[in-house]
Enzyme design. Structure first.
Site, PDB file in Angstrom:
ATOM      1  N   HIS A   1      53.426  43.248  21.821  1.00 35.97           N
ATOM      2  CA  HIS A   1      53.083  41.819  21.913  1.00 35.97           C
ATOM      3  C   HIS A   1      53.724  41.117  23.086  1.00 35.97           C
ATOM      4  CE1 HIS A   1      51.651  37.938  20.753  1.00 35.97           C
ATOM      5  NE2 HIS A   1      51.299  38.317  19.531  1.00 35.97           N
TER       6      HIS A   1
ATOM      7  N   ASP B   1      48.330  40.004  23.437  1.00 36.01           N
ATOM      8  CA  ASP B   1      48.338  39.060  22.320  1.00 36.01           C
ATOM      9  C   ASP B   1      47.348  39.461  21.257  1.00 36.01           C
ATOM     10  OD1 ASP B   1      48.634  36.422  24.735  1.00 36.01           O
ATOM     11  OD2 ASP B   1      50.195  37.576  23.690  1.00 36.01           O
TER      12      ASP B   1
END
Lengths: 324, 347, 537
Positions: free
Chosen positions: C512, C516
């Site tokens: 991450h 995203d």
């Protein structure tokens, strides 16, 4: 059991053999009346007679060649070269006839040559050599180098029993300087079996002859600094105890090969090469050799000291190895 | 201790005095024929590529070799050289084993480990020569030493060529033998040429037998082509040694009738010399004597010759069947084992 | 001297140093009768001129060397045929028995490069002298990036190299990195990285004592598992389904990458029957019995607790997992995919592919193909965070996890430039690397340079998992059991009906820091679309 000098052990052992086996006889220069240049055969002619203790003319070829002939006829001659250095006069015979006879003609040659070898007393170039390696190189000859009185006796008995030509190097410098316990009874010490002279774990010194004591003293110095050095006495060079050497190397991983003979082509090279070949993965440092430099044995004491490996030399090499 | 030149043996009476009977004479002749037959066949085999290495024979020396060997006792020993195939034959080597030896086969006396006439069956009292001549001379002396120590009535015979006699081993061996009065007889096969070196470039005395005096014993020169004369002198010397009289040097003179080895055609030897000595061929000489004085007739001779021919033919065939040595055994036998010492061979 | 067979006449050796001879005159001509020993020809050599007597009896059948010619000793000069007899084999001039030197075949068999021992998981650690693979992308952050040296080859090199490299004495300043033979061996056997050991030897070299002390204090006992510690070892296992997932095990290389380790066992043997690929089990909690390593020996314990040392592989896995999780921000998204079209396509293609190409189009191949295509549109999933930079690529080197035989772990060979391959190409590539992985024939290149990984645990029917990313990649795709489920579909009238569909869950575990949720969602959606609308090739 009794404490004897190295020389006494040889003398007593030889006497015992002659008493035991009528076929054993001694021949050489000055061995009879004089009792041998170093007195190893003192009293022998009186005990065994002039026909078994022969004063020979100054003829190494005749002595050694004659030994071969007598051995072919069933005798067990123990010939003495007055100095190991003189065996070169009989080199041709040893290499050409004695070494090859069994192989070619099927007839064993059970002879023993006693060779007072080594230096350390200003004997000069012709009375101080350790000519073991040139003979070790010739197939058919056995080479023996006792360091202790006990081994001197046991190895001599084995040599006399052995059906092959045996070159028995007795180190002159040990004759009277080294004493040890020696069994009274007859015993034989096997060829090809090394002896741990001193146990250790950090470095192992593979050596023989008088150098065993030099190594031991050097090891003692290192012990004071907490380093544990093993001294392995090969006792015999042909055959030599590969297993013991490789086992010691595997344990210690650092090894010094030490001999009094000159370095290039000395028997240590064979040992070092074997270690490199078979124990490469056990090594924690390169295999080191300490030996005399490649020169004739010098006469002057200061030069001889620079020639023969000293305790200092060995200790220094050991320290370098330890630090590697 | 002057040098004596031996007289020829001529009459049957002399032969009897020397201790030979008719059977012995025929046996001598047969041995000479076998010797020559083996060597001639060897030459052919060599040129047919069946014998490796080089090839040495003793043409012209048959009388000397057979003569000396015939004089040896059954328990005597010797160290013959490359011109002395007659010694091996007389002592009893089977010819097929000689061919096997020549061809490097497993049944040769050295099992392929040495070649040509570098052979010797210890059971016959003969010990294999080496190339470094006369390295076996001190060895023979050593054998005599053993006999002396053990007080045995046995004799060692040490052969040497006139060339080999120049090397130190000869001096040391003879000297030792003289000093200890050992039961050894030195036979010098003087065939006048050491490879291409004639005698006058090999030694400075008139007779090599002269040297005996230097070592404290007697020397005798004998015509090597007269097998009976050789026999008589050898017999005298051997029995003298056996009786404790010490060594003798017997110089047996012949001519080397061919090159040093089969690859040498001896161009350096004057043709006249060959012609002269060809007339004194030992086999031919003895044959004549046998026919004239020994009353050997055609039938006997033919039977003998045919027998030898047959023997050699069969020997050749048997030798051909002998296997080549197994390469895997190349390092076998370098060292002896303890059990090998206690055998009758070791005598 | 034989009769009945041909006899060869050879050039004799007239003297030891003579190697050739010249024919000066033939005394007989072909067709003439010849008797044994009769002079046949005359020759001349360096030493002497002589005649050659005939070695055979019969007729001179053939002359092979003419007058004036010079030939080597042993050459056949002529052949003699026995009178009237049919010639059999020419009998060799020399006799019988095998003269052939049975030369011992001294063959040294060279072991395949990967001596088991190599196994060294040789934690390569930092700049090992021989970076075997120093993978080009030096992902600095992670040492050991790229395919773990599971490969035998790599391992071997790894281990061996340091030693070999050594010729420089420690003094030369390489002290720290010079490893002596015995230290290298001990390191290999125990799965220890010499670089992790404090060295007291010259130049800071690690000595035998140092490493033994290190081992003594840390681990003891060499891996029970034997296979010589190889982590990498060998043989992929067969029973695909089983997937020994032993997740814990996988991994050979303790340290390095070994990327997959994380995924743990994706077993995916290419071949395997479609069965549902077993789900990858999350590294922690190995549940599977799978073979593993050392069966713990359980002597009676007064406290009810036993202790045993970690083996090399275990240690490597532990380290790798930790490092990866500490580096990336692991998030996982999942999607359900209706594989009916893929199943159909596979049925269609199976026979043809097998027959024509010897290759099985596995589900893994389909998924890989679809994923590779999808990555084109979602480059960050195929990217990398390198320091402060984001790296994207025009190529996809996809790592496909292959499980090795029981307990031996996992290996992730990389199929380079997968973007250029069609389905067949991918199927073949997978089959090839899996085979080579199993037979230990992978090269260092084969396990390095991956940009994306697919893991396919099989056999246990898991429907979900959260694999660990193989550093320095940005994501890892997980495929799970293919299961028939009731699914709501639209019929021809547009109405909802229940149908039985072959369903497969697929996860994307991503970093991450770079990718995203929305981005990963887009990737998965497009991937699903490709699979659900597969029209086959």
């Amino acid at each position: 059991m009794a404490e004897k000098t190295y020389l006494q052990a040889i003398s007593d052992g030889l006497r015992q053999e002659m008493q035991r086996d009528q076929r054993v006889f001694v021949l050489g220069e000055d061995v009879g009346v004089y009792g041998g240049a170093f007195k190893v055969t003192q009293g022998f002619q009186e005990e065994f007679g002039a026909h078994r203790v022969l004063d020979m003319p100054l003829s190494e070829t005749a002595i050694v060649g004659g030994s071969t002939g007598a051995a072919l006829m069933g005798m067990r001659p123990v010939a003495e070269m007055q100095f190991a250095d003189f065996v070169s006069c009989a080199w041709d015979h040893l290499v050409t006839v004695a070494a090859k006879q069994r192989y070619r003609a099927g007839t064993p040659i059970p002879i023993v040559l006693r060779l007072p070898s080594g230096g350390g007393f200003s004997g000069g170039p012709f009375h101080s050599q350790n000519p073991e390696s040139s003979f070790a190189h010739i197939p058919g000859l056995k080479v023996v180098c006792p360091a202790t009185p006990e081994d001197a006796k046991g190895l001599l008995a084995t040599a006399i029993e052995d059906p092959n030509p045996v070159l028995y190097f007795e180190h002159k410098h040990l004759y009277r300087r080294i004493k040890g316990e020696v069994p009274d009874e007859r015993f034989t010490t096997p060829f090809g079996k090394a002896r741990v002279h001193r146990e250790g774990d950090d470095i192992t010194v593979i050596t023989w002859g008088a150098m065993v004591y030099t190594a031991d003293e050097a090891a003692g110095r290192l012990a004071d600094d907490g380093l544990s050095v093993e001294v392995l006495d090969l006792r015999t060079l042909i055959p030599w105890d590969r297993e013991a050497v490789l086992e010691s190397v595997a344990r210690c991983s650092k090894v010094l090969v030490l001999h009094e003979d000159t370095k290039t082509g000395g028997f240590g090279a064979e040992i070092a090469a074997t270690i490199a070949e078979h124990a490469f993965e056990q090594l924690d440092a390169p295999v080191r050799r300490v030996a005399a430099p490649d020169s004739p044995v010098p006469f002057a004491p200061s030069l001889e000291k620079a020639f023969i490996p000293q305790v200092d030399d060995v200790a220094a090499a050991l320290r370098e190895l330890a630090a590697y | 201790m002057a040098v004596r030149e031996a007289e020829p043996v001529e009459t049957l009476e002399q032969v009897k005095d020397a201790g030979l009977d008719r059977e012995d004479l025929l046996e001598i002749y047969r041995n000479m024929l076998i010797t020559r037959g083996i060597e001639e066949r060897g030459h052919i085999l060599y040129k047919q590529g069946k014998i490796p290495g080089s090839f040495y024979t003793g043409r012209g020396n048959e009388g000397s070799a057979v003569g000396v060997a015939t004089a040896m006792g059954p328990n005597d020993v010797g160290t013959p050289l490359q011109r002395d195939m007659g010694v091996h034959v007389t002592r009893g080597i089977e010819p097929w084993r000689v061919f096997a030896q020549y061809m490097g086969r497993d049944d040769g006396p050295t099992r392929g480990r040495d070649g040509n006439v570098h052979m010797g069956d210890a059971r016959l009292g003969l010990h294999t020569m080496v190339s470094h001549l006369p390295a076996m001379l001190p060895v023979a002396v050593g054998m005599a030493l053993a006999f002396k120590i053990r007080d045995e009535r046995r004799v060692a015979v040490a052969w040497c060529g006139e060339g080999a006699s120049s090397r130190g081993d000869a001096h040391e061996g003879m000297n030792l033998a003289g000093v200890h009065r050992l039961p050894v007889v030195f036979v010098i096969d003087n065939n006048q040429w050491a490879y291409s070196t004639p005698s006058h470039l090999e030694y400075a005395v008139e007779h090599l037998a002269d040297r005996a005096a230097a070592y404290g014993f007697d020397g005798v020169v004998v015509d090597g082509t007269d097998v009976l004369a050789v026999y008589r002198e050898a017999k005298r010397a051997i029995e003298k040694a056996r009786d404790g009289g010490g060594p003798t040097l017997v110089e047996s003179v012949t001519l080397r009738m061919e090159g040093h080895a089969v690859h040498d055609d001896a161009f350096y030897v004057p043709k006249e010399l060959f012609e002269e000595w060809a007339r004194r061929d030992p086999i031919e000489r003895f044959r004549s004597w046998l026919r004239d004085t020994g009353s050997m007739g055609d039938a006997e001779e033919d039977e003998l010759t045919a027998g030898v021919k047959r023997l050699l033919h069969e020997a050749m065939q048997k030798a051909e069947e002998s296997p080549l040595p197994d390469p895997a055994t190349v390092t076998d036998g370098v060292f002896a084992t303890a059990d090998e010492l206690e055998t009758p061979h070791h005598r | 001297m034989s009769t009945g067979t041909q006899v060869e006449v050879v050039m004799p050796q007239m003297g030891v140093s003579v190697s050739e001879g010249t024919i000066t005159r033939w005394l007989k001509q072909p067709g003439e009768a010849v008797t044994l020993d009769e002079p046949l020809l005359e020759i001349s050599t360096d030493k002497v001129d002589t005649e050659v007597p005939s070695p055979g009896e019969g007729v001179l059948a053939e002359i092979r060397v003419q007058e004036g010619e010079t030939v080597e000793v042993g050459s056949v000069l002529a052949v003699i045929a026995p009178e009237g007899a049919a010639a059999a084999e020419p009998e060799p001039a020399t006799a019988p028995p095998a003269a052939e030197s049975q030369a011992p075949e001294a063959t040294t068999e060279t072991e395949p490069i990967a001596p088991a021992a190599a196994g060294a998981p040789a934690p390569q650690t930092s700049p090992p002298p021989v970076p075997q693979a120093s993978p080009p992308p030096e992902p600095q952050p992670q040492p050991a990036a790229q395919a773990g040296p599971e490969t035998p080859g790599a391992s071997a090199a790894d281990v061996g190299s340091p030693a070999q490299q050594t010729h420089a004495e420690p003094q030369a300043g390489n002290g720290r990195t010079f490893v002596s033979p015995v230290v290298a061996r001990i390191a290999a056997e125990h799965g220890v990285d010499p670089g992790a050991v404090a060295g007291t030897g010259q130049g800071g070299r690690v000595t035998k004592k140092d490493i033994l002390a290190f081992i003594e204090s840390g681990a003891t006992a060499p891996p029970a598992q034997q296979p010589a510690a190889e982590p990498a070892a060998p043989a992929p296992q067969q029973p695909p389904v089983e997937a020994p997932v032993s997740t814990p095990e996988p991994q050979v290389a303790p340290a390095p990458q070994a990327a997959p380790a994380p995924p743990a066992t994706p077993v995916a043997p290419p071949q395997p029957p479609p069965q549902a690929p077993p789900a990858p089990t999350p590294p922690p909690t190995p549940v599977v019995p799978v073979a593993r390593g050392p069966e713990p020996v359980q002597p009676p314990s007064p406290t009810g607790e036993w202790e045993e040392p970690m083996n090399a592989m275990r240690r490597g896995i532990a380290e790798h997992m930790r490092r990866s999780l500490d580096t990336s921000a692991h998030v996982t998204s999942a999607i359900e995919v209706d594989m009916s079209k893929v199943v159909a396509a596979r049925e269609r293609l199976k026979q043809e592919y097998q027959r024509a190409y010897g290759v099985n189009p596995t589900y893994l191949a389909f998924v890989t193909k679809a994923a590779v295509e999808t990555l084109r549109d979602w480059p960050w999933v195929n990217g990398e965070l390198r320091g402060e930079k984001i790296v994207t690529r025009s190529f996809v080197n996809v790592g496909v996890a292959v499980s090795l035989e029981e307990g031996k772990g996992l290996i992730v060979p990389v199929i380079r430039n997968a973007q250029d391959l069609n389905l067949l190409g991918i199927a073949r590539a997978i089959a090839d690397v899996a085979e080579r992985a199993r037979t230990k024939k992978l090269m260092p290149d084969d396990v390095q340079g991956g940009t994306f990984t697919i893991t396919n645990p099989g056999g246990y029917g898991t429907f979900h998992g959260t694999p660990v990313i193989s550093q320095p990649q940005a994501a890892i795709l997980g495929t799970y059991a293919l299961v028939k489920r009731p699914w709501v579909v639209q019929d021809e009238l547009g109405q909802d009906v229940i149908a039985i569909r072959p369903m497969m869950n697929i996860t994307l575990t991503y970093d991450h820091r770079l990718v995203d949720g929305a981005y990963s969602g887009g990737f998965l959606r497009d991937l699903r679309a490709r699979l659900e609308h597969w029209d086959g090739e």
